[in-house]
Design a protein around this motif. Structure first.
Motif, short mmCIF file in Angstrom:
data_model
loop_
_atom_site.label_atom_id
_atom_site.label_comp_id
_atom_site.label_asym_id
_atom_site.label_seq_id
_atom_site.Cartn_x
_atom_site.Cartn_y
_atom_site.Cartn_z
N TYR A 167 0.85 -1.19 0.00
CA TYR A 167 0.00 0.00 0.00
C TYR A 167 0.88 1.24 0.00
CZ TYR A 167 1.01 0.26 5.03
OH TYR A 167 1.64 0.34 6.26
N PRO B 255 -9.41 9.54 -0.99
CA PRO B 255 -9.31 8.82 -2.26
C PRO B 255 -8.99 7.36 -1.99
CG PRO B 255 -7.26 9.96 -1.80
CD PRO B 255 -8.21 10.33 -0.69
N PRO B 256 -9.09 6.50 -3.00
CA PRO B 256 -8.69 5.11 -2.79
C PRO B 256 -7.22 5.01 -2.39
CG PRO B 256 -9.92 5.36 -4.84
CD PRO B 256 -9.63 6.74 -4.34
N VAL B 257 -6.89 4.09 -1.52
CA VAL B 257 -5.50 3.88 -1.13
C VAL B 257 -4.77 3.22 -2.30
CG1 VAL B 257 -3.93 2.65 0.42
CG2 VAL B 257 -6.02 3.68 1.31
N PRO B 258 -3.70 3.84 -2.82
CA PRO B 258 -2.97 3.22 -3.94
C PRO B 258 -2.35 1.89 -3.53
CG PRO B 258 -2.40 5.54 -3.70
CD PRO B 258 -3.18 5.16 -2.48
N ALA C 69 -10.95 -3.03 -2.12
CA ALA C 69 -10.38 -1.71 -1.85
C ALA C 69 -9.80 -1.68 -0.44
CB ALA C 69 -11.46 -0.64 -2.01
N GLY D 297 -8.91 0.42 2.87
CA GLY D 297 -9.28 1.63 3.59
C GLY D 297 -8.06 2.30 4.20
N TRP D 298 -8.22 3.56 4.58
CA TRP D 298 -7.13 4.30 5.21
C TRP D 298 -6.97 3.86 6.66
CZ3 TRP D 298 -3.92 7.60 2.59
CH2 TRP D 298 -4.29 7.88 1.27
#
Length: 252
Positions: free
Chosen positions: A188, A204-207, A222, A224-225
Motif C-alpha cells: 500500500y 481517495p482510494p489507497v494506492p 479496496a 481503507g485508510w
C-alpha cells in the motif's frame, strides 16, 4: 532459511568466465556488474540472458521468479509478526518519491502521529536504494526471512523496538486485513494526492502497487485508510525531517 537474492557480494558462476562476485545490481532491470578472478575491470551482465548462476549452480530465474524490487511487502510481513507478538505500537508509512518510480518507507513507534512521526536512524529508506542493494539497513541480509529481519532489528536497536510494546488494537486489525489482501505481491502507499491547483482529495482510494515485475495490477478489495487518518486531508501538513545522527549509534 534466507532466500537467495542477487546483491553486491553474491558469488556467481558464469559459463565462460568462471566464478566471480557481484559488485553492483539493479533489481529493476536485471543488470549486474561482476568481477571475475584477478580482473580489475567489472563486466556488465544481464541476469535473464547471460547464463549467470549462483555459485552452487542454482539458476537465477530473474524473469520467471523475479525478486522483490521494493521492500515494502517484506516489511509488512515483519510488522504483522511483531504486532502478533505484542508490539502493536509499530507503524509502517509508505509514500512515493516525487518521480513516482519508487516508494519510500518509514517505520516508527510510540505515538501514532502520521504527519509528525519520530525518526530513528536506520528505520527508513527508499525503493531506489533497495533495488541496487536489497537490504533494509539494520544489519539484515538480502532476502532475509521475516524472523531474521525481526532478529536483526532487535539486535540493531533494542531500545527503539521496546517503544513499540503496547496495544493499538484498531490499527493492528486494520493492518492484518491489509496484509491478508495484499501479501505477498503488493504494497500500500499512503499517498494523499493533490490535483493541480486543487486541494487534497478527501478519502481517495489507497494506492496499491506490485512489488515485483510481471504482476498484474491489483484487482482485490479496496483498501481503507488506517485509523487516525480522518481529517488529515483538511489540515496543514508540516512534514518532520529526519534528525541528523553523526555518531552512527541508534538514539534512544
Amino acid at each position: 532459511m534466507t532466500a537467495k537474492t542477487p546483491a553486491p557480494g553474491t558469488v556467481i558462476f558464469h559459463r565462460h568466465r568462471g566464478y566471480g562476485v557481484i559488485t553492483a545490481v539493479n533489481l529493476l532491470t536485471g543488470w549486474i556488474s561482476a568481477r571475475f578472478g584477478s580482473e580489475s575491470r567489472t563486466l556488465d551482465l544481464n541476469l535473464s540472458t547471460d547464463e549467470v548462476q549462483y555459485a552452487d549452480g542454482e539458476a537465477i530465474l530473474f524473469r520467471r521468479a523475479p525478486p522483490d524490487r521494493m521492500p515494502h511487502a517484506r516489511l509488512m510481513a515483519m510488522v504483522r509478526a511483531l504486532h502478533l507478538a505484542g508490539y502493536q505500537k509499530l507503524y509502517l508509512y509508505a509514500w512515493p518519491k516525487p518521480s513516482g518510480l519508487h516508494w519510500r518507507w518509514h517505520l516508527f513507534t510510540g505515538q501514532r502521529d502520521w504527519m509528525q512521526r519520530s525518526w530513528r536512524e536506520g528505520w527508513y529508506g527508499s525503493g531506489a536504494d533497495y533495488n541496487v542493494n536489497p537490504v533494509m539497513g539494520w544489519g539484515d541480509s538480502p532476502g532475509a526471512t521475516t524472523e531474521e529481519l525481526i532478529h536483526a532489528l532487535a539486535k540493531f536497536d533494542p531500545q527503539g523496538l521496546a517503544q513499540a510494546l503496547g496495544k493499538d488494537e484498531d490499527h493492528t486489525a486494520w493492518f492484518a486485513g491489509v496484509c491478508d489482501a495484499l501479501l505477498p505481491g503488493y504494497m500500500y502507499s499512503l499517498d494523499m494526492q493533490r490535483p493541480a491547483g486543487a486541494p487534497l482529495t478527501d478519502m481517495p482510494p489507497v494506492p496499491v502497487v506490485p512489488v515485483r515485475a510481471g504482476l498484474a495490477p491489483y484487482s482485490g478489495p479496496a483498501i481503507g485508510w488506517p485509523p487516525g487518518w480522518a481529517g488529515l486531508w483538511s489540515k496543514v501538513h508540516a512534514m518532520s525531517a529526519p534528525r541528523i545522527n553523526l555518531t552512527g549509534i541508534p538514539e534512544a
